[in-house]
Write a protein that holds these residues in place. Structure first.
Motif, PDB file in Angstrom:
ATOM      1  N   VAL A  96      22.169  52.817  40.908  1.00 44.50           N
ATOM      2  CA  VAL A  96      22.836  51.881  39.914  1.00 44.50           C
ATOM      3  C   VAL A  96      24.350  52.295  39.748  1.00 44.50           C
ATOM      4  CG1 VAL A  96      23.245  50.748  37.652  1.00 44.50           C
ATOM      5  CG2 VAL A  96      20.887  51.059  38.561  1.00 44.50           C
ATOM      6  N   ILE A  97      24.323  53.533  39.532  1.00 44.24           N
ATOM      7  CA  ILE A  97      25.908  54.274  39.580  1.00 44.24           C
ATOM      8  C   ILE A  97      26.798  54.058  40.806  1.00 44.24           C
ATOM      9  CG2 ILE A  97      27.089  56.602  39.351  1.00 44.24           C
ATOM     10  CD1 ILE A  97      24.843  57.504  37.431  1.00 44.24           C
ATOM     11  N   LYS A  98      26.097  54.072  42.216  1.00 44.93           N
ATOM     12  CA  LYS A  98      26.430  53.935  43.250  1.00 44.93           C
ATOM     13  C   LYS A  98      27.097  52.428  43.373  1.00 44.93           C
ATOM     14  CE  LYS A  98      24.099  57.716  46.074  1.00 44.93           C
ATOM     15  NZ  LYS A  98      23.054  57.777  46.951  1.00 44.93           N
ATOM     16  N   ASN A  99      26.231  51.474  42.886  1.00 38.31           N
ATOM     17  CA  ASN A  99      26.548  50.149  42.954  1.00 38.31           C
ATOM     18  C   ASN A  99      27.618  49.758  41.841  1.00 38.31           C
ATOM     19  OD1 ASN A  99      24.370  49.471  44.583  1.00 38.31           O
ATOM     20  ND2 ASN A  99      23.098  48.992  43.065  1.00 38.31           N
ATOM     21  N   GLU A 100      27.857  50.614  40.817  1.00 36.96           N
ATOM     22  CA  GLU A 100      28.757  50.665  40.114  1.00 36.96           C
ATOM     23  C   GLU A 100      30.256  50.861  40.667  1.00 36.96           C
ATOM     24  OE1 GLU A 100      31.012  50.018  36.228  1.00 36.96           O
ATOM     25  OE2 GLU A 100      29.263  49.135  37.190  1.00 36.96           O
ATOM     26  N   ARG A 101      30.184  51.744  41.262  1.00 31.28           N
ATOM     27  CA  ARG A 101      31.338  52.583  41.926  1.00 31.28           C
ATOM     28  C   ARG A 101      31.673  51.350  42.945  1.00 31.28           C
ATOM     29  NH1 ARG A 101      31.743  58.193  44.201  1.00 31.28           N
ATOM     30  NH2 ARG A 101      30.409  57.481  45.893  1.00 31.28           N
ATOM     31  N   ASP A 102      30.691  50.641  43.807  1.00 29.18           N
ATOM     32  CA  ASP A 102      31.167  49.665  44.663  1.00 29.18           C
ATOM     33  C   ASP A 102      31.647  48.458  43.891  1.00 29.18           C
ATOM     34  OD1 ASP A 102      30.490  51.178  46.728  1.00 29.18           O
ATOM     35  OD2 ASP A 102      28.416  50.434  47.113  1.00 29.18           O
ATOM     36  N   ARG A 103      30.887  48.062  42.934  1.00 32.15           N
ATOM     37  CA  ARG A 103      31.710  46.936  42.088  1.00 32.15           C
ATOM     38  C   ARG A 103      33.268  47.296  41.585  1.00 32.15           C
ATOM     39  NH1 ARG A 103      32.683  45.396  37.112  1.00 32.15           N
ATOM     40  NH2 ARG A 103      32.530  47.506  36.291  1.00 32.15           N
ATOM     41  N   ILE A 104      33.364  48.348  41.151  1.00 33.46           N
ATOM     42  CA  ILE A 104      34.759  48.620  40.747  1.00 33.46           C
ATOM     43  C   ILE A 104      36.029  48.708  42.069  1.00 33.46           C
ATOM     44  CG2 ILE A 104      36.383  50.583  40.105  1.00 33.46           C
ATOM     45  CD1 ILE A 104      34.094  51.276  38.249  1.00 33.46           C
ATOM     46  N   ASP A 105      35.433  49.012  43.137  1.00 31.09           N
ATOM     47  CA  ASP A 105      36.047  49.086  44.328  1.00 31.09           C
ATOM     48  C   ASP A 105      36.308  47.678  44.820  1.00 31.09           C
ATOM     49  OD1 ASP A 105      37.209  50.009  47.094  1.00 31.09           O
ATOM     50  OD2 ASP A 105      35.452  49.219  47.640  1.00 31.09           O
ATOM     51  N   ASN A 106      35.318  46.907  44.732  1.00 30.10           N
ATOM     52  CA  ASN A 106      35.349  45.529  45.228  1.00 30.10           C
ATOM     53  C   ASN A 106      36.458  44.481  44.191  1.00 30.10           C
ATOM     54  OD1 ASN A 106      33.582  45.605  47.260  1.00 30.10           O
ATOM     55  ND2 ASN A 106      31.895  45.216  45.991  1.00 30.10           N
ATOM     56  N   GLY A 107      36.123  44.895  42.933  1.00 24.81           N
ATOM     57  CA  GLY A 107      37.058  44.337  41.960  1.00 24.81           C
ATOM     58  C   GLY A 107      38.740  44.882  42.172  1.00 24.81           C
ATOM     59  N   LEU A 108      38.918  45.898  42.526  1.00 22.43           N
ATOM     60  CA  LEU A 108      40.281  46.402  42.954  1.00 22.43           C
ATOM     61  C   LEU A 108      40.959  45.903  44.139  1.00 22.43           C
ATOM     62  CD1 LEU A 108      39.958  50.040  41.568  1.00 22.43           C
ATOM     63  CD2 LEU A 108      41.287  48.296  40.438  1.00 22.43           C
ATOM     64  N   LYS A 109      40.058  45.843  45.081  1.00 22.93           N
ATOM     65  CA  LYS A 109      40.516  45.200  46.284  1.00 22.93           C
ATOM     66  C   LYS A 109      40.887  43.642  46.192  1.00 22.93           C
ATOM     67  CE  LYS A 109      39.332  48.142  49.649  1.00 22.93           C
ATOM     68  NZ  LYS A 109      38.746  49.100  48.950  1.00 22.93           N
ATOM     69  N   GLU A 110      40.327  43.058  45.136  1.00 23.28           N
ATOM     70  CA  GLU A 110      40.693  41.820  44.871  1.00 23.28           C
ATOM     71  C   GLU A 110      42.065  41.710  44.162  1.00 23.28           C
ATOM     72  OE1 GLU A 110      39.285  38.679  45.572  1.00 23.28           O
ATOM     73  OE2 GLU A 110      37.855  39.827  47.006  1.00 23.28           O
ATOM     74  N   ARG A 111      42.580  42.822  43.701  1.00 24.80           N
ATOM     75  CA  ARG A 111      43.676  42.829  42.864  1.00 24.80           C
ATOM     76  C   ARG A 111      44.893  43.499  43.442  1.00 24.80           C
ATOM     77  NH1 ARG A 111      41.852  43.017  36.415  1.00 24.80           N
ATOM     78  NH2 ARG A 111      40.094  41.718  36.787  1.00 24.80           N
ATOM     79  N   GLY A 112      44.686  43.707  44.911  1.00 30.15           N
ATOM     80  CA  GLY A 112      45.711  44.215  45.494  1.00 30.15           C
ATOM     81  C   GLY A 112      45.701  45.547  45.835  1.00 30.15           C
ATOM     82  N   PHE A 113      44.570  46.437  45.709  1.00 20.89           N
ATOM     83  CA  PHE A 113      44.636  47.910  45.687  1.00 20.89           C
ATOM     84  C   PHE A 113      43.764  48.131  47.036  1.00 20.89           C
ATOM     85  CE2 PHE A 113      45.184  47.597  41.189  1.00 20.89           C
ATOM     86  CZ  PHE A 113      45.943  48.418  41.059  1.00 20.89           C
TER      87      PHE A 113
END
Length: 775
Positions: free
Chosen positions: A196-213
């Motif tokens: 679940v922690i790994k999935n949380e890191r991927d979730r944050i990464d996907n969210g940031l990719k949607e915001r220009g990072f």
């Protein structure tokens, strides 16, 4: 008779028992001191875990144990037996090599098992799932040269999350992470779980990719766990940005220039013939709106890229538009390879240029196809197709396809007067990668919507009977919401059938059958059709579904205008030809369930209804439903089943014609298993029939009624499938178990089965040869 049957079953039992004993007695091939490894088992000692938690943990742990024991089938190990009985081959080919190393399986011995390694795996996995005090031991149980390893796990109490903190700082990327924290997967009270922690890191990464990072990576996030704060098996989590995160990963990027190379070729790059303009001045001559299209030879109209590309100058980068653009470029169908690069052009303003390097497919192709076929209605034949495709017809990625074909089918036994069939024709299609309409159609799908225009003609000759000329045309749209959902709307779909050269022989035959006379009547069918398809069969799930629903409305508006909807003594015509009016709906639902990697169950249910009204008393023959054949109820010959309980044996001896209906119900089930690589087998059962809406005096019992369930035909059989990747050759052998046109209380045929009777086999064993799966 009883004595013979008893001897037969005793012999069968004895043979089966001998085969079972031989395949089970693999230990006799072991050397002195060797023991056959039969697998590992995990026992969990913890009274605080629920039955469900214990089962899930046990299943996951046993799946991680290595190595896996030899495969079994009904408690036997046939693959191991093949390995043991085959001699060691001298070369890597031949029967012995195939039997030993392809069909066979090398024995897995106790000496191959690293028990300490498995113990560590069990403890580590348990800790990753929140059992921080997990301890494991193992013991080996052996008997008769077989050994099993028992692992005992004492996991202790599972640690739960007591608090989740997203550490703050003053950076822009941290502000965005804080905005994303509201939808965290890490919830207070949930068990600690590394996955679940790994999935949380991927979730944050996907969210940031949607915001220009664009340059951010999941590894830039660290989740610290502290279990020392509480003594009640609780753990606090601290989500933070790593201190050594690269500066580029924390910057928010926007699009500067969008540059497209629609004729990119890697061979030209390697040969030094290809140069990429790297400044705005050199790009100016290729400008189209906010896009630079580097196409000196003007092979493509720039506006197709304006429709396909989601990035515009000044847009903030986001992964959704990145992927949508790539998918839409691929779905244009004119590019073989699509490559995307982002190159920083202004590091101070955090901007980069988006490059799209597109390698075209062969713009034109010519393909000749020769096909051979056979069906269960005693026909065999061949077809020759010549297809020409142009993938950029008006330089806007329009696909133009033209085909000419010829086919013939001839009798191989069966009714002597069924006659041979010859077909020849041509068809063309223009597919435009946009919706051509007076209204605006916008789609955020990864798939480009298309406007399709088709025209076709077919000449059909049934020797000594009649000739039919069929003209078709359509105009409509195809669009996909996503990979699962597709819509196909034909605003106008027309078919015109004109008979010619009807022989006196056919006139004399059809005088006795109204259905046969309608086959050679002039037909004009037009109106809208719509189909909707949903499928998730591309997903790697144990259970997937497929559904297609089709609605066909013919002559509805014309019927209102001409007054045909009101019952008249005379049919309304267009150019002297009565037009058809009907409403037709068909539903095709399929469910696939995978038991293992090699076994699965496929089921299908079809329900269809065609209702004539207004200007029509009957559904046109070409639009009716049919049953029987290699993709239907396989125990009955193609298009011979039904309608209803109509008995085909009452047809004048020697004549054969397709049987059709206005209502269709069908249910199929098929168990599939892989035996060896390309070799697959199946056991199947089919049930179904077709019926008429109205009475037909020439076919008594054909009308749909409340007795329809008792009129269902049932068949079953076995199949062999040879999967050669490029094609699947299917052979299905089926026999009827329930025949609807038998007497009502005598329709089941179990008491009539007689494999020893050659006449019974000839009439009841139906071989279907086909390409591809039936559903």
């Amino acid at each position: 008779m009883k004595t013979k049957r008893s001897i037969y079953f005793k012999y069968l039992f004895a043979s089966g028992f001998a085969a079972l004993s031989l395949s089970c007695n693999n230990t006799r091939f072991l050397k002195e001191g060797q023991m056959l490894y039969t697998g590992g088992e995990v026992k969990i000692k913890n009274d605080s875990l629920s039955k469900k938690e214990r089962k899930e943990l046990k299943t996951a742990l046993e799946a991680n144990l290595t190595p896996k024991p030899n495969s079994t089938f009904l408690g036997m190990r046939p693959k191991l037996y093949f390995y043991n009985i085959a001699k060691e081959p001298k070369k890597e080919k031949g029967f012995n090599y195939w039997l030993k190393y392809k069909m066979g399986e090398k024995p897995v011995l106790l000496g191959d098992v690293d028990r300490e390694f498995n113990k560590d795996i069990i403890e580590n996995y348990s800790e990753n799932k929140g059992y921080f005090n997990a301890r494991a031991t193992y013991d080996t149980v052996s008997k008769n040269k077989r050994a099993q390893v028992i692992y005992t796990l004492r996991p202790g109490s599972r640690y739960l999350i007591s608090n989740v903190k997203f550490q703050k700082d003053s950076s822009l990327v941290n502000k965005e992470i804080q905005d994303l924290s509201g939808k965290t997967f890490l919830k207070n009270g949930n068990p600690f779980d590394l996955d679940v922690i790994k999935n949380e890191r991927d979730r944050i990464d996907n969210g940031l990719k949607e915001r220009g990072f664009y340059y951010f990576h999941p590894d830039n996030i660290i989740v610290q766990a502290d279990s020392t704060i509480s003594k009640n098996h609780k753990v606090e989590l601290n989500v933070k940005l790593k201190e050594d995160t690269p500066d580029l990963s924390t910057q928010q990027f926007s699009i500067n220039n969008v540059i497209v190379f629609p004729t990119y070729n890697i061979q030209d790059v390697r040969a030094g013939k290809y140069k990429i303009p790297m400044n705005t001045d050199s790009l100016a001559q290729y400008a189209y709106k906010d896009i630079y299209v580097i196409d000196p030879q003007h092979k493509f109209k720039p506006k197709i890229f304006d429709r396909a590309l989601y990035f515009k100058k000044g847009d903030l980068y986001n992964r959704t538009n990145h992927n949508l653009t790539l998918n839409r470029l691929i779905s244009l169908g004119v590019f073989k390879f699509v490559k995307n690069e982002f190159i920083v052009s202004d590091s101070l303003q955090h901007k980069f240029d988006a490059y799209y390097l597109l390698t075209p497919r062969e713009i034109q192709s010519l393909r000749l196809e020769a096909l051979g076929r056979t069906n269960s209605a005693n026909y065999a034949g061949s077809e020759l197709n010549l297809n020409w495709t142009h993938r950029n017809f008006f330089r806007g990625a329009e696909q133009f396809k033209a085909a000419i074909y010829g086919a013939f089918d001839f009798q191989m036994g069966g009714p002597e007067n069924a006659k041979n069939l010859f077909r020849a024709g041509t068809n063309v299609q223009l597919s435009i990668p946009r919706i051509v309409a007076p209204f605006r159609f916008s789609s955020s799908s990864a798939f480009v919507p298309r406007t399709n225009i088709t025209l076709g003609y077919e000449f059909q000759n049934r020797t000594e009977y009649y000739t039919l000329n069929t003209f078709t045309g359509s105009f409509g749209y195809v669009w996909k919401e996503n990979a699962r959902k597709e819509h196909d709307l034909k605003i106008f779909d027309v078919t015109y059938v004109s008979p010619a050269n009807i022989t006196a022989l056919y006139d004399s035959i059809s005088a006795k059958s109204d259905a046969m006379r309608r086959v050679v009547q002039k037909q004009l069918i037009f109106g809208p059709t719509y189909s909707y398809t949903y499928t998730n069969t591309m997903l790697s799930k144990p259970t997937t579904i497929y559904y297609k629903g089709t609605l066909d409305l013919a002559g509805n508006i014309t019927g209102l205008v001409t007054g045909a909807n009101v019952k008249k003594d005379k049919e309304k015509t267009i150019f002297g030809v009565p037009f058809s009016q009907y409403a037709k709906i068909e539903n095709d639902f399929r469910l696939y369930h995978k038991f293992t990697e090699k076994t699965s169950l496929a089921t299908r249910f079809i329900a269809g209804l065609a209702y004539p009204y207004g200007n029509s008393e009957h559904i046109p023959f070409s639009k009716q439903f049919f049953s029987g054949g290699s993709n239907s109820v396989r125990a009955f010959r193609a298009r011979t089943l039904g309608p209803g309980i109509f008995d085909p044996r009452t047809i004048e001896q020697g004549y054969y014609f397709d049987q059709s209906g206005d209502v269709k119900l069908e249910l199929n089930a098929e168990y599939r298993a892989n035996l060896y690589k390309f070799l697959n087998v199946a056991v199947f059962a089919d049930a179904g029939n077709v019926w008429l809406i109205n009475e037909d005096p020439d076919r008594p019992g054909a009308k749909f009624s409340k007795e329809f369930l008792s009129e269902i035909a049932v068949g079953a059989g076995v199949g062999l499938r040879l999967d050669f990747s490029i094609l699947i050759l299917r052979l299905d052998l089926a026999m009827p178990l329930r025949v609807p046109y038998y007497e009502k209380n005598d329709r089941w045929t179990f008491d009539k089965i007689n494999f020893g009777d050659s006449n019974w086999r000839k009439d009841n064993l139906i071989l279907n040869i086909a390409i591809g799966y039936p559903f």
